[in-house]
Design a protein around this motif. Structure first.
Motif, mmCIF file in Angstrom:
data_model
loop_
_atom_site.group_PDB
_atom_site.id
_atom_site.type_symbol
_atom_site.label_atom_id
_atom_site.label_comp_id
_atom_site.label_asym_id
_atom_site.label_seq_id
_atom_site.Cartn_x
_atom_site.Cartn_y
_atom_site.Cartn_z
ATOM 1 N N GLU A 15 -3.418 0.407 -79.195
ATOM 2 C CA GLU A 15 -4.611 0.294 -78.358
ATOM 3 C C GLU A 15 -5.607 1.407 -78.671
ATOM 4 O O GLU A 15 -6.811 1.197 -78.716
ATOM 5 C CB GLU A 15 -4.204 0.353 -76.892
ATOM 6 N N GLU A 16 -5.065 2.559 -78.898
ATOM 7 C CA GLU A 16 -5.892 3.720 -79.181
ATOM 8 C C GLU A 16 -6.626 3.539 -80.510
ATOM 9 O O GLU A 16 -7.804 3.889 -80.647
ATOM 10 C CB GLU A 16 -4.972 4.934 -79.255
ATOM 11 N N ILE A 17 -5.916 2.987 -81.474
ATOM 12 C CA ILE A 17 -6.514 2.750 -82.780
ATOM 13 C C ILE A 17 -7.609 1.701 -82.677
ATOM 14 O O ILE A 17 -8.701 1.862 -83.230
ATOM 15 C CB ILE A 17 -5.439 2.279 -83.779
ATOM 16 N N ARG A 18 -7.335 0.646 -81.962
ATOM 17 C CA ARG A 18 -8.340 -0.422 -81.843
ATOM 18 C C ARG A 18 -9.566 0.069 -81.087
ATOM 19 O O ARG A 18 -10.688 -0.333 -81.379
ATOM 20 C CB ARG A 18 -7.736 -1.648 -81.149
ATOM 21 N N PHE A 19 -9.337 0.928 -80.138
ATOM 22 C CA PHE A 19 -10.469 1.496 -79.414
ATOM 23 C C PHE A 19 -11.375 2.260 -80.377
ATOM 24 O O PHE A 19 -12.604 2.113 -80.358
ATOM 25 C CB PHE A 19 -9.974 2.404 -78.290
ATOM 26 N N ALA A 20 -10.758 3.049 -81.229
ATOM 27 C CA ALA A 20 -11.536 3.814 -82.213
ATOM 28 C C ALA A 20 -12.248 2.886 -83.182
ATOM 29 O O ALA A 20 -13.404 3.127 -83.561
ATOM 30 C CB ALA A 20 -10.618 4.763 -82.971
ATOM 31 N N MET A 21 -11.598 1.829 -83.594
ATOM 32 C CA MET A 21 -12.230 0.870 -84.503
ATOM 33 C C MET A 21 -13.495 0.282 -83.886
ATOM 34 O O MET A 21 -14.513 0.126 -84.553
ATOM 35 C CB MET A 21 -11.253 -0.264 -84.804
#
Lengths: 172, 172
Positions: A15-21
């Motif tokens: 989730e954290e990665i997708r947020f950054a994306m």
DNA sequence: CTTGATATGTCAACGACACTGACGTATCCG
DNA sequence: CGGATACGTCAGTGTCGTTGACATATCAAG
């Protein structure tokens, strides 16, 4: 530190990665929106902006070096550089040591336009920096630097002087 | 909340702003390089990636909503969505409450491709996060959020809370 | 049930920006 | 002199965005 006392340091959940994306996607788009609007009125596009930017940044840059920075072909550059020269924004001069080279520089009109485009983005960026605060800006730089490939990092690293310690990165 | 004119904390030198601009330019380009390469082998492009991403992120999304997220016309979406459906990556289903709607979802093949593209970027981003450290990541998020327009901020903001994220909470 | 708005699809033309391939010219260098 | 390099350009192609116009199905309201 982390709200949920799960793992120790940085728990890289998806989730954290997708947020950054998504931050990168929306952020880049909104960041370029200002110049895009200005350029559209002049019948120009983002490619013109990039040329104006890097020629302004490196006065007397060679065509080859500009191509390396932009990572486009000379044909693509030509299509955008020709109108900039014809429009009086960019001038060419022959290299003093190597007369095959065409050194590129901005005219005063080119500088004025680049400045106008710059100010549009500066305002947005300065506000984001101010709202986020100094330490956050430093973190922003660290993370972004980590996204750069070796070539870009070397290019940008040449002026990283005041930005603090460069990321401890292994440049594969 | 708009303390204008004071240069107290953060001295926003032009050099600092230009450094950030270049980080965004190079960073965005290098960040998308991985998926671009994978997609090229499949005869697809970045536009396909964006559709796969957001359909995967919002299963059952309507065409209208997807258009609003991407900010493109339905003609542009159609040109990219049609191949994705024909290729078995995306399926449409009629809305139960509104049968005019075509709700979009990924097939298992679509999920697999999206996952492959995601992993490519996840690896890069996770390494950048790890190298930069937790506080830097938090700063990165703060600054990027400041670059978003109101619409994009609302969109990503919807899942800042629901994510149960270790993100320190308030934004800006 | 007709009527108007909405959700979606599609045809056609166009523009920006990238690509490859090929060729030409000026200049440098050994 | 002759090969390599720096640059320019013509021609064709592809992706991805645009506008404009029109068709169809469905909803929602009078």
């Amino acid at each position: 530190m982390d709200g949920r006392g799960t793992a120790g340091l940085l728990y890289l959940r998806e989730e954290e990665i997708r947020f950054a994306m998504e931050l990168l996607f929306y952020g880049y788009r909104d960041f370029t929106a200002g110049p895009d609007a200005i350029l559209a009125e002049l019948g120009m596009g983002r490619a013109h902006h990039r040329v104006l930017y890097f020629v302004g940044r490196h006065p007397g840059i060679t065509v080859s070096e500009l191509l390396a920075i932009l990572r486009i072909t000379k044909q693509s550059l030509g299509r955008v550089l020709q109108p900039l020269i014809a429009g009086g924004y960019v001038v060419q001069s022959r290299g003093r040591s190597d007369r095959r080279q065409r050194l590129l520089s901005l005219t005063s009109a080119g500088e004025a336009l680049e400045r106008r485009l710059f100010e549009s983005q500066r305002a947005l960026l300065a506000r984001a920096f101010r709202d986020a605060g100094g330490p956050a800006v430093e973190g922003f730089r660290k993370v972004m630097l980590g996204l750069l490939g070796a070539e870009a990092r070397a290019r940008v690293g040449l002026r990283v002087s005041g930005a603090g310690a460069p990321v401890a990165g292994k440049v594969a």
